[in-house]
Scaffold this active site. Structure first.
Site, mmCIF file in Angstrom:
data_model
loop_
_atom_site.group_PDB
_atom_site.id
_atom_site.type_symbol
_atom_site.label_atom_id
_atom_site.label_comp_id
_atom_site.label_asym_id
_atom_site.label_seq_id
_atom_site.Cartn_x
_atom_site.Cartn_y
_atom_site.Cartn_z
ATOM 1 N N ASN A 71 0.865 -1.183 0.000
ATOM 2 C CA ASN A 71 0.000 0.000 0.000
ATOM 3 C C ASN A 71 0.903 1.235 0.000
ATOM 4 O O ASN A 71 1.481 1.572 1.033
ATOM 5 C CB ASN A 71 -0.915 -0.001 1.222
ATOM 6 N N PRO A 72 1.039 1.934 -1.129
ATOM 7 C CA PRO A 72 1.981 3.057 -1.194
ATOM 8 C C PRO A 72 1.530 4.270 -0.383
ATOM 9 O O PRO A 72 2.326 5.176 -0.130
ATOM 10 C CB PRO A 72 2.026 3.384 -2.690
ATOM 11 N N GLY A 127 -0.666 -0.790 6.534
ATOM 12 C CA GLY A 127 -1.236 -0.733 7.863
ATOM 13 C C GLY A 127 -2.159 -1.902 8.138
ATOM 14 O O GLY A 127 -2.250 -2.855 7.353
ATOM 15 N N GLY A 129 -5.310 -1.974 7.966
ATOM 16 C CA GLY A 129 -6.339 -2.082 6.934
ATOM 17 C C GLY A 129 -5.862 -2.866 5.730
ATOM 18 O O GLY A 129 -6.608 -3.678 5.160
ATOM 19 N N THR A 130 -4.618 -2.640 5.323
ATOM 20 C CA THR A 130 -4.044 -3.398 4.205
ATOM 21 C C THR A 130 -3.958 -4.877 4.544
ATOM 22 O O THR A 130 -4.309 -5.743 3.733
ATOM 23 C CB THR A 130 -2.639 -2.865 3.858
ATOM 24 N N ASN A 132 -5.796 -6.454 6.675
ATOM 25 C CA ASN A 132 -7.163 -6.973 6.686
ATOM 26 C C ASN A 132 -7.592 -7.358 5.280
ATOM 27 O O ASN A 132 -8.163 -8.440 5.056
ATOM 28 C CB ASN A 132 -8.100 -5.904 7.255
ATOM 29 N N THR A 154 0.012 3.429 10.945
ATOM 30 C CA THR A 154 0.167 4.423 12.001
ATOM 31 C C THR A 154 0.211 3.795 13.383
ATOM 32 O O THR A 154 1.118 4.052 14.166
ATOM 33 C CB THR A 154 -0.981 5.443 11.929
ATOM 34 N N GLU A 334 -11.331 -0.355 9.653
ATOM 35 C CA GLU A 334 -12.076 -0.066 8.435
ATOM 36 C C GLU A 334 -13.567 -0.049 8.736
ATOM 37 O O GLU A 334 -14.073 -0.877 9.496
ATOM 38 C CB GLU A 334 -11.764 -1.112 7.352
#
Length: 359
Positions: A71-72, A127, A129-130, A132, A154, A334
């Site tokens: 995830n950039p 993070g 979320g990625t 997940n 974060t 998320e």
């Protein structure tokens, strides 16, 4: 030609050379006194053709394939050098790496589901979320490959619970050790989550803080959103069934989790959280009646006093939440929309994570 015979006179045998343009692969024998370089060689077994011998002798030298999903946008302000170091470590461990940069929400899940079966290892860099998304995609596969994680977000609650280093190179070193540990994940209705499904106070801060704020302010972005939530605390009326035990009433916070940290704001006792025992930790906080009750509740949480009257804490395998109200949820940070009935269950040992054995 040189009349230097090293191998005994056993026939038939095969000696081959693997070339790459003007380069040729040389090998050394492991655990033998002979320390010189040699071409790949082997003896033909009875009944084998020369081609079968070559395949048997060199098949173990083939590189393993690794899908690196990056995830950039996660940790955009971080330097890229450590990430390149991590890729070099994984390549040196014998992996042929394909890098996929995510371009939109859901891309990581779709990529993992579409391509994951063709790889020996999938690594998520981003993070929570990625992570997940990648796990959600892998769960669509009949036989998902092992997973590695380079935390770049974060708060990185999941990584903190497992003591996975934030430094990408250090995390890659542990992946390269190829120790696999089976971990539990959760199912929220038809969606997957790794470590927490929550509603109420602190929950909105996990998905309300913008990516730009997270990159610029780091963990402080979550704290700012959490403070906003505390200023507008409201009760959520619902009924919670946990392994046959019933709780109902007004709650300001609820979480079904498998982690020691929730958004970096709520901490759980590491001695009471085990991420591979087939059990979740359920925490419910009842709505305080006065400002003093709220202060005492926060103090109890900081002390990890789960026997405080306003705190409900249980180890459970499944949870069902029913409500007539609008209760938005957060799954690993998320957003998940409200539902009148939410069924949560533990998927025991559903994910194989490359991680250091003693963690």
């Amino acid at each position: 030609v040189c009349n230097n015979m090293v191998f005994p006179k056993i026939a038939p045998a095969v000696i081959i050379g693997l070339t790459n343009n003007d380069q040729i692969m040389m090998t050394k024998y492991a655990g033998r006194e002979y320390k010189r370089y040699a071409l790949i060689a082997g003896f033909t077994e009875i009944g084998e053709t020369a081609e079968e011998t070559v395949h048997r002798e060199v098949s173990h030298l083939q590189e393993k394939k690794l899908l690196f999903i990056l995830n950039p946008r996660a940790g955009r302000n971080k330097p890229h050098g450590p990430l390149f170091d991590a890729l070099a470590i994984l390549s040196g461990a014998g992996y042929l790496i394909r890098i996929h940069e995510t371009s939109a929400p859901g891309d990581a899940a779709d990529t993992a589901a579409r391509e994951g079966a063709g790889y020996d290892l999938v690594v998520a860099a981003g993070g929570d979320g990625t992570l997940n998304e990648v796990i959600s995609g892998l769960m669509r596969l009949d036989a998902p490959p092992p997973l590695g994680y380079l935390p770049q977000g974060t708060t990185n609650d999941f990584a903190s619970s497992l003591q996975i280093p934030r430094d990408p190179a250090a995390a890659a070193e542990r992946i390269a050790q190829r120790n696999v540990r089976a971990l539990d994940i959760g199912q929220w209705n038809q969606r997957s989550f790794i470590y927490v499904a929550s509603f109420g106070a602190f929950t909105r801060s996990s998905y309300a803080a913008s990516q730009a704020a997270k990159n610029a302010l780091g963990h402080f972005a979550y704290i700012l959103e959490g403070i906003k939530n505390l200023d507008s605390l409201r009760p959520y009326r619902c009924a919670v069934e946990a392994d046959g035990e019933m709780f109902d009433g007004d709650f300001i916070f609820g979480a079904v989790c498998n982690s020691t940290s929730l958004g970096g704001l709520v901490k759980l006792d590491p001695k009471r959280v085990h991420m591979d025992d087939g059990m979740f930790e359920l925490m419910l906080l009842r709505m305080p009646k006065t400002a003093l009750d709220l202060q005492n509740l926060i103090t109890a949480l900081n002390r990890m006093d789960y026997d405080y009257p306003g705190v409900i804490f249980r180890h459970v395998r499944s949870v069902t939440v029913t409500t007539r109200e609008d209760i938005p949820w957060s799954l690993d940070g998320e957003y998940a929309p409200s539902a009148p009935r939410v069924e949560i269950r533990n998927l025991h040992s559903a994910v194989r994570l490359m991680i250091k054995e003693d963690e």
